[in-house]
Design a protein around this motif. Structure first.
Motif, short mmCIF file in Angstrom:
data_model
loop_
_atom_site.label_atom_id
_atom_site.label_comp_id
_atom_site.label_asym_id
_atom_site.label_seq_id
_atom_site.Cartn_x
_atom_site.Cartn_y
_atom_site.Cartn_z
N ASP A 157 0.83 -1.21 0.00
CA ASP A 157 0.00 0.00 0.00
C ASP A 157 0.86 1.26 0.00
N GLU A 405 1.82 -3.63 11.79
CA GLU A 405 0.73 -4.55 11.41
C GLU A 405 1.26 -5.90 10.93
N TYR A 461 -13.34 1.21 7.55
CA TYR A 461 -13.48 -0.18 7.10
C TYR A 461 -14.69 -0.85 7.75
N GLU A 496 -2.63 5.13 13.85
CA GLU A 496 -3.27 5.35 12.54
C GLU A 496 -4.79 5.40 12.70
C1 ADA Z 1 -2.81 0.10 7.59
C2 ADA Z 1 -1.38 0.32 7.16
C3 ADA Z 1 -1.19 1.58 6.35
C4 ADA Z 1 -2.33 1.77 5.34
C5 ADA Z 1 -3.66 1.79 6.09
C6 ADA Z 1 -4.86 1.94 5.15
O1 ADA Z 1 -3.07 0.63 8.84
O2 ADA Z 1 -0.50 0.40 8.27
O3 ADA Z 1 0.04 1.47 5.66
O4 ADA Z 1 -2.33 0.71 4.44
O5 ADA Z 1 -3.83 0.55 6.74
O6 ADA Z 1 -4.87 2.93 4.42
O7 ADA Z 1 -5.71 1.07 5.19
#
Ligand code: ADA
Length: 592
Positions: A157, A405, A461, A496
């Motif tokens: 990501d 994660e 989510y 986050e």
């Molecule tokens: C996770 C991850 C991030 C990003 C985020 C998302 O927490 O650590 O890198 O991917 O999800 O945007 O869903």
């Protein structure tokens, strides 16, 4: 032939010069360049015979028309001038993601991971009495492909760019081969508002004989001499010492006082200064006390963002001005904190955080990596060690992060967290350590952090903004019970949270993906997280939109993670003013 000694440009890997005695010059500029896709004719030594293009160093090759999504191998070539009779030390701030370094056709170095610096030494050649530089061919083979050779750079990501993406430099080491490789300076509070500074100075000996030197260290009007020490041939040696009772202004985000630290190698027989290394220190001490984090003995709270090194104009190779602009924007947003998700950052960014006053959570390179990947064990260990080795002295770094994660629900996952936690604490016991966890109550690794950090997306989510407050209250209640297996009583950071808002997507419906809904998520998240007494930090995911790899994240609109409060060109979304208001409200309430 240029007399490069009079024309060399100072190295630009930091925001200040690291040497006054040791000659150092930048390797940045136009290099010859060719990709494997160009099918260059090759020499017997396996390097290209000709180069079809040229490229700016540092930069990402994705900036070149036609290479916007090139994932493969390419070669970079330049002329390396060397001082006769002296080893030449090449230092690369970052090459993405694997580099093989050749000088005059000989492979002298290899490095994996775009996000940690590395050094390659070119052995001495020629007569030190000769003042004409030796011209050599310097070639880097750079690879940004995924596969069994890459355990940290994956389809992910965030994007893995290609190129020599951070500044590079060359240095002329002393002809006896003895040089200062690294200085580690760790400040601790002393009585009467004074400071002690623990020093470790690592010397490398590239020569063939034992060399004796003393090391003179000067900082903040104090100095101490370490040694004399004898360093064996082809080896290294670390000397330690402590300067006590230093009168220095403390470093903090609100008052980022910095002091140059100079280390000089002295020949005890002639009193000649044979080498030097300059760094900077900030006198500050970070401790975890119960449920709080103390900076210089006072409780501190962190409010800010997760920031990828990703820019719509520059890829991951942001020039210094663009890095400074990011921090100016963070300042304007009322932030004092930035998490370098998910890897060590360009050292110039860390220098700017030292200078401008930002608290940094820097983490070793990992985002949902799998410990059963064949290359993972060696690569995660080395990358973590390199982060600790190169970035130790930045006062802005107030905590180390690791394994974002990654598996922490299983005994194997827990044990891997234990291994890395212990590695970090062993290398640097002076800072708290944390890992960002999204397994919540399922994680069994909370023993292996000093600060518990959670990634939560309750309103993105799953669920709606109304879920944010009850969910975190329930988590914190659970954390302080034995069920958390080691998290009880520790400070909490919301590492986050957030949601996506497509830049320019506006609707009175405030539907998901609109800037309005993103603003609503951040408004409610910050209302809760910035004011909960048990939460000492909050980092929004994320500062700006960032490019992601195509194959793996087709669910990411326009192959970008769109959860930025600004887009990848630093254009503010509707959430900008919402975040600013909430951050300023918290700064006023907590008075820092
Ligand atoms: C996770 C991850 C991030 C990003 C985020 C998302 O927490 O650590 O890198 O991917 O999800 O945007 O869903």
């Amino acid at each position: 032939m240029s007399c490069f000694l009079c024309s060399y440009t100072v190295a630009m890997r930091r925001t200040f010069d690291e040497h006054e005695v040791r000659p150092a010059w930048s390797l940045d500029g136009r290099w010859q360049f060719v990709t494997q896709g160009d099918k260059p004719p090759m020499r017997k030594d396996g390097l290209p015979r000709s180069y079809a293009r040229s490229i700016q160093v540092p930069s990402c090759w994705e900036l070149l028309p036609g290479l916007e999504s090139y994932r493969g191998v390419a070669w970079f070539r330049t002329v390396l001038e060397r001082l006769p009779g002296r080893p030449t030390r090449l230092v690369f701030g970052g090459v993405s993601h694997t580099a093989d370094v050749y000088v005059d056709g000989r492979r002298l170095g290899h490095h994996y991971d775009a996000f940690t610096p590395f050094e390659v030494v070119v052995p001495a050649e020629g007569d030190p009495a000769d003042d004409r530089p030796i011209e050599s061919e310097l070639v880097l083979r750079v690879d940004n492909t995924f596969g069994p050779h890459s355990g940290l750079h994956l389809e992910n990501d965030y994007y893995t760019w290609g190129g020599i993406t951070r500044p590079a430099e060359a240095q002329a080491l002393p002809d006896d081969g003895l040089f200062i490789q690294r200085i580690f300076a760790t400040p601790t509070l002393a009585p009467g508002g004074r400071w002690n500074l623990d020093l470790r100075v690592r010397l490398g000996n590239l020569g063939t004989g034992v060399v004796r030197r003393t090391v003179r260290v000067a900082v903040a009007g104090c100095s101490m001499t370490l040694g004399p020490i004898a360093v064996p041939p082809a080896g290294d040696k670390t000397v330690e010492g402590r300067i006590t009772g230093i009168a220095a202004d403390p470093w903090s985000a609100s008052s980022p006082s910095l002091y140059f630290l100079t280390a000089q190698l002295i020949d005890p027989d002639t009193d000649e200064i044979t080498d030097d290394l300059i760094d900077r220190v900030g006198f500050r001490q970070v401790r975890v006390r119960g449920k709080r984090v103390l900076l210089n003995g006072r409780a501190v709270r962190f409010r800010g963002f997760n920031r990828h090194e990703s820019h719509g104009n520059f890829g991951c190779a942001l020039p210094l001005e663009a890095q400074a602009q990011d921090l100016e924007i963070l300042r304007d947003l009322g932030c004092n904190f930035v998490r370098t998700a998910h890897y060590p950052n360009d050292q110039r960014f860390l220098d700017l955080c030292d200078e401008m006053g930002f608290y940094v959570w820097e983490e070793s390179h990992a985002r949902q990596v799998k410990s059963d990947h064949p290359a993972y064990p060696e690569q995660i260990t080395r990358s973590t060690q390199e982060m600790l080795d190169w970035h130790h002295n930045h006062p802005a770094i107030v905590m180390w992060g690791y394994l974002n994660e990654c598996e922490s629900r299983t005994p194997e996952g827990r044990d891997e967290h234990a291994r890395l936690y212990r590695l970090i604490k062993q290398c640097d016991p002076s800072r708290p350590v944390t890992f960002a966890c999204h397994y919540n109550k399922l994680s069994i690794a909370y023993r292996f952090c000093d600060i518990v950090s959670w990634n939560r997306y309750d309103a993105w989510y799953s669920g709606w903004t109304q879920k944010i407050e009850p969910a975190i209250k329930d988590m914190i209640k659970w954390l302080d019970t034995p069920a958390s297996k080691g998290g009880a009583g520790k400070p909490v950071i919301m590492s986050e949270f957030g949601g996506a808002g497509l830049y320019g997507c506006r609707a009175r419906t405030r539907a998901k993906w609109t800037e309005e809904y993103q603003s609503d998520i951040l408004d409610e998240s910050l209302r809760v997280y910035l004011h909960h007494p048990r939460i000492v930090g909050a980092a929004i995911w994320q500062f700006t939109d960032c490019r992601v790899t195509e194959n793996h994240w087709s669910t990411r609109a326009r192959t970008h993670n769109n959860k930025g409060t600004l887009d990848e060109f630093r254009r503010p979304k509707l959430a900008y003013d919402t975040v600013k208001a909430r951050m300023e409200e918290a700064a006023k309430k907590w008075n820092r």
